[in-house]
Design an enzyme around this catalytic site. Structure first.
Site, short mmCIF file in Angstrom:
data_model
loop_
_atom_site.label_atom_id
_atom_site.label_comp_id
_atom_site.label_asym_id
_atom_site.label_seq_id
_atom_site.Cartn_x
_atom_site.Cartn_y
_atom_site.Cartn_z
N GLU A 70 -3.80 -6.02 -24.13
CA GLU A 70 -3.32 -6.05 -22.74
C GLU A 70 -4.45 -6.11 -21.71
O GLU A 70 -4.29 -5.66 -20.57
CB GLU A 70 -2.39 -4.85 -22.46
CG GLU A 70 -1.15 -4.84 -23.33
CD GLU A 70 -0.09 -3.84 -22.89
OE1 GLU A 70 -0.31 -3.11 -21.89
OE2 GLU A 70 0.97 -3.78 -23.55
N GLU A 88 4.03 -4.72 -29.77
CA GLU A 88 4.59 -3.49 -29.19
C GLU A 88 5.94 -3.80 -28.59
O GLU A 88 6.06 -4.70 -27.75
CB GLU A 88 3.72 -2.94 -28.03
CG GLU A 88 2.45 -2.24 -28.43
CD GLU A 88 1.70 -1.68 -27.22
OE1 GLU A 88 2.34 -1.24 -26.24
OE2 GLU A 88 0.45 -1.70 -27.27
#
Ligand SMILES: *[C@@H]1O[C@H](CO)[C@@H](O)[C@H](O)[C@H]1NC(C)=O
Ligand SMILES: *[C@@H]1O[C@H](CO)[C@@H](O)[C@H](O)[C@H]1NC(C)=O
Ligand SMILES: *[C@@H]1O[C@H](CO)[C@@H](O)[C@H](O)[C@H]1NC(C)=O
Length: 306
Positions: free
Chosen positions: A124, A235
């Site tokens: 991320e 995720e």
């Protein structure tokens, strides 16, 4: 034990027969025994066995560049690994990540390298430098040029080792993969890891009733820009407790509904999946599938049978 025989047999089969199915694991405060406790709990969860671990760093907590003790824990428990190198702390720290990777290959050999599902350079990092990430105070990030450089460093480090040929990629949120600024990064990746949480997507109608459709939309828009690279679910999850987020209510019933729809569809579709998360004690919202305890309990908060 009958169960471990079945696992040993399954592990010997070609990996094309079954996708990786695991959880994300942090590194803070964990030693080898803690990782082993978690990996064994995940493997022995009532109703569904999770035998893979996604990591965010190669470095053992509290050290400069000692390999993370999740590696010997994975070897002892037969857990496959989606390795992660933290890529948002500057070049010197990334060199420590590479040093830990090199040291782990030298120290553990094929007992380790045979378990590697892939290597993610960063997590991320792009999200954290975008307006949404900045607004959410998500911390330091890194841009695509930095990540492409780091991917090259990892490929050089593993060239000629037993890890050569393992997929090297990056994990980011679905809405960052679809930002055309990432096209060169996508070209540099062997796989894309996608993180997507309808619970947090407050600009959409994000009640649990829409969550399955939203998640698979997020996944499909990522596939559409992936240049044919595999897209892995790195995720996702739904909280069992915590604040309401837009129309998304955190509850055990909704977490179960999300798992039944999204996780079971991912498993049935043979998509590599690292769910968020086995245990999340004290977090708010809390995404854990099990409650408190060390090692984690093996009875989940809701049925994991698909
Ligand atoms: C797209 O990605 C770039 C980084 O490559 C970032 O600076 C920009 O803010 C992103 N755009 C949006 C809308 O998130
Ligand atoms: C970040 O902020 C945006 C805009 O306020 C919000 O819609 C989104 O839910 C937040 N995302 C996360 C992961 O907190
Ligand atoms: C969830 O979405 C997937 C992908 O669109 C779909 O195939 C599946 O049927 C959906 N599940 C439910 C329970 O609606």
């Amino acid at each position: 034990m009958r169960f471990s025989h079945i696992l040993a047999f399954a592990a010997a089969l070609p990996s094309t027969l079954a996708a990786y199915k695991g959880f994300n694991y942090g590194s803070t405060g964990r030693d080898q025994a803690a990782f082993e406790g978690e990996f064994n709990a995940a493997k022995n969860l009532v109703g569904s066995s999770f035998t893979s671990a996604r990591l965010y760093t190669m470095i053992q907590d509290g050290t400069t560049n000692t390999p993370i003790s999740a590696i010997p824990a994975a070897i002892n428990t037969g857990t496959t690994l989606l390795l992660g190198l933290w890529a948002s702390a500057g070049d010197a720290q990334f060199a420590n990540e590479i040093a830990a990777l090199n040291a782990a290959i030298a120290q553990y050999g094929t007992a380790f390298t045979d378990l590697i599902a892939g290597i993610s350079v960063g997590s991320e990092d792009i999200y954290r430098i975008t307006p949404i990430g900045v607004e959410n105070n998500s911390g330091a990030g890194a841009g695509p040029d930095v990540l492409i450089n780091y991917i090259g460093q990892v490929r050089s480090a593993i060239a000629g080792t037993a890890v050569d040929g393992k997929p090297v990629g990056h994990v980011d949120t679905y809405n960052d993969w679809t930002n055309s600024s990432q096209n060169a990064l996508i070209s540099a990746c062997d796989f894309l890891g996608v993180d997507a949480y309808p619970y947090y997507e407050t600009t959409k109608e994000n009640s649990i009733a829409n969550a399955n459709a939203t998640f698979w939309d997020d996944y499909e828009v990522t596939v559409a820009v992936s240049q044919g690279k595999p897209v892995w679910i790195t995720e996702t999850g739904w909280p069992v407790s915590g604040a309401t987020s837009g129309q998304a209510v955190a509850s055990i019933d909704n977490a179960k509904a999300y798992y039944d729809d999204v996780a079971c569809h991912a498993f049935a579709s043979d998509i590599n999946t690292w769910w968020y998360i086995l245990q999340d004690t004290g977090a708010d919202p809390s995404f854990g599938l099990v409650g408190a305890g060390t090692p984690p309990p093996t009875t989940p908060l809701y049925s994991l049978a698909c």
